[in-house]
Design a protein around this motif. Structure first.
Motif, short mmCIF file in Angstrom:
data_model
loop_
_atom_site.label_atom_id
_atom_site.label_comp_id
_atom_site.label_asym_id
_atom_site.label_seq_id
_atom_site.Cartn_x
_atom_site.Cartn_y
_atom_site.Cartn_z
N ALA A 38 0.87 -1.19 0.00
CA ALA A 38 0.00 0.00 0.00
C ALA A 38 0.90 1.23 0.00
CB ALA A 38 -0.91 -0.01 1.22
N TYR A 39 1.22 1.73 -1.17
CA TYR A 39 2.11 2.89 -1.29
C TYR A 39 1.39 4.17 -0.87
CZ TYR A 39 4.85 -0.46 -3.94
OH TYR A 39 5.56 -1.56 -4.32
N PRO A 40 2.15 5.10 -0.24
CA PRO A 40 3.57 5.03 0.08
C PRO A 40 3.87 4.06 1.23
CG PRO A 40 2.61 7.01 1.01
CD PRO A 40 1.54 6.37 0.19
N VAL A 41 4.99 3.37 1.11
CA VAL A 41 5.41 2.37 2.10
C VAL A 41 6.66 2.87 2.80
CG1 VAL A 41 6.31 0.04 2.40
CG2 VAL A 41 4.44 0.45 0.81
N ARG A 42 6.69 2.69 4.11
CA ARG A 42 7.84 3.13 4.89
C ARG A 42 8.71 1.95 5.32
NH1 ARG A 42 4.08 6.40 8.92
NH2 ARG A 42 2.67 4.87 8.07
N ALA A 43 10.02 2.13 5.21
CA ALA A 43 10.99 1.11 5.63
C ALA A 43 12.28 1.83 5.98
CB ALA A 43 11.20 0.09 4.51
N GLN A 44 13.31 1.07 6.23
CA GLN A 44 14.59 1.66 6.63
C GLN A 44 15.70 1.13 5.73
OE1 GLN A 44 15.99 2.91 10.86
NE2 GLN A 44 16.49 0.76 10.65
N ILE A 45 16.53 2.04 5.24
CA ILE A 45 17.67 1.67 4.40
C ILE A 45 18.94 2.18 5.07
CG2 ILE A 45 18.80 1.90 2.15
CD1 ILE A 45 16.24 0.33 2.00
N ALA A 46 19.81 1.25 5.46
CA ALA A 46 21.09 1.60 6.10
C ALA A 46 20.89 2.58 7.26
CB ALA A 46 22.04 2.20 5.06
N GLY A 47 19.87 2.29 8.07
CA GLY A 47 19.60 3.11 9.25
C GLY A 47 18.83 4.38 8.98
N LYS A 48 18.46 4.63 7.72
CA LYS A 48 17.73 5.84 7.37
C LYS A 48 16.28 5.52 7.04
CE LYS A 48 17.74 9.76 4.17
NZ LYS A 48 18.40 10.37 2.99
N LYS A 49 15.37 6.22 7.67
CA LYS A 49 13.95 6.02 7.41
C LYS A 49 13.63 6.54 6.01
CE LYS A 49 13.04 6.69 12.32
NZ LYS A 49 12.51 7.60 13.35
N THR A 50 12.96 5.68 5.24
CA THR A 50 12.72 6.00 3.83
C THR A 50 11.28 5.72 3.46
OG1 THR A 50 15.00 5.33 3.35
CG2 THR A 50 13.51 5.56 1.47
N THR A 51 10.74 6.59 2.60
CA THR A 51 9.38 6.39 2.08
C THR A 51 9.48 6.06 0.59
OG1 THR A 51 8.41 7.97 3.64
CG2 THR A 51 7.15 7.47 1.66
N PHE A 52 8.81 4.96 0.22
CA PHE A 52 8.80 4.50 -1.17
C PHE A 52 7.43 4.81 -1.77
CE2 PHE A 52 11.83 2.03 1.21
CZ PHE A 52 12.96 2.06 0.40
N ARG A 53 7.44 5.57 -2.87
CA ARG A 53 6.19 6.05 -3.46
C ARG A 53 5.55 5.07 -4.44
NH1 ARG A 53 4.62 10.02 -0.07
NH2 ARG A 53 6.44 11.26 0.52
N ASN A 54 6.36 4.18 -4.99
CA ASN A 54 5.82 3.26 -6.00
C ASN A 54 6.63 1.97 -6.04
OD1 ASN A 54 8.17 3.81 -7.73
ND2 ASN A 54 7.17 5.77 -8.12
#
Length: 246
Positions: free
Chosen positions: A174-190
């Motif tokens: 269900a975009y936007p989806v939130r996760a973490q990349i290398a300790g950085k909080k990231t939002t993925f739009r698609n």
């Protein structure tokens, strides 16, 4: 090692696990669903729900190997000798649980017997959490209209992760989806953005944590539906993930 939940979300108050301790005093009030997990005969892992409403008791259980709900009806609601019948499609009794709840409702132990068999297999179940809702409408607090839709999408996501099927996973989010990349909080739009970071999100440890979660009889609240005991994945009212606590 999995990072603590508080470090892997954007809003801690939004995505904290909601668990409760068993209490006989809670039964019949709110929450109304008491969740148990354990095994039959030390071999067959199951999860079982007891639903209390006044003096009536009903339930449901499933084998972790099948993830299919099996309805239960109480013949005796006495907590010291609780008898739950499993019924087939034609209404015939196919098996039964006969056991006793501990004083604090934290344990439910007894024997399971298939109809027509002389064998009685021991079962031992421990309380895992308490939920509001009903057996047919567990996730109403998360805004869900259909438990079946929640299960279908949660299972599609879970199976995709288990099979390493990136396309299946990205298609159900269900975009936007939130996760973490290398300790950085990231939002993925698609899906394209998410796919590019898929391997960084689903590390071996996180992938295993999702696989170990059970996409059925999940905890929920107004925050959403929680896949995994530590909120490894949060799902929306359709069972689609919107936050990955990796």
């Amino acid at each position: 090692m999995m990072k603590p939940l508080i470090r892997t979300v954007f809003l801690t108050t939004l995505l904290s696990p909601v668990l409760a301790v068993a209490s006989c005093e809670d039964i019949g009030g709110s929450p109304s669903l008491q969740e148990y997990a354990g095994d039959i005969d030390g071999k067959y892992k199951i999860q079982l729900t007891l639903a209390f409403k006044g003096d009536s008791v009903s339930g449901e259980y499933f084998y972790l190997s099948q993830l299919k709900g099996i309805p239960l009806r109480a013949v005796s609601g006495d907590r010291n000798k609780l008898v739950l019948e499993e019924r087939g499609a034609n209404g015939e009794v196919t098996a039964s649980f006969t056991g006793a709840l501990s004083a604090d409702c934290g344990k439910f132990d007894g024997t399971w017997q298939k109809t027509g068999s002389s064998s009685k297999l021991p079962y031992s179940l421990k309380h895992t959490e308490s939920n509001s809702g009903s057996l047919g409408h567990r996730y109403y607090t998360a805004g869900a209209e259909s438990d079946d839709i929640v299960y279908a999408n949660a299972y599609k996501f879970w199976l995709g992760v288990k099979n390493g099927d990136k396309k299946a996973v990205t298609s159900v989010l269900a975009y936007p989806v939130r996760a973490q990349i290398a300790g950085k909080k990231t939002t993925f739009r698609n899906a394209s953005q998410f796919s590019a970071s898929y391997d960084a999100i689903f590390t071996p440890a996180y992938r295993q944590a999702v696989i170990d979660a059970v996409p059925r009889n999940m905890g929920s609240s107004w925050r959403g539906v929680m896949l995994g005991e530590q909120g490894e994945v949060w799902l929306n009212h359709l069972g689609k993930p919107f936050a990955l606590n990796n």
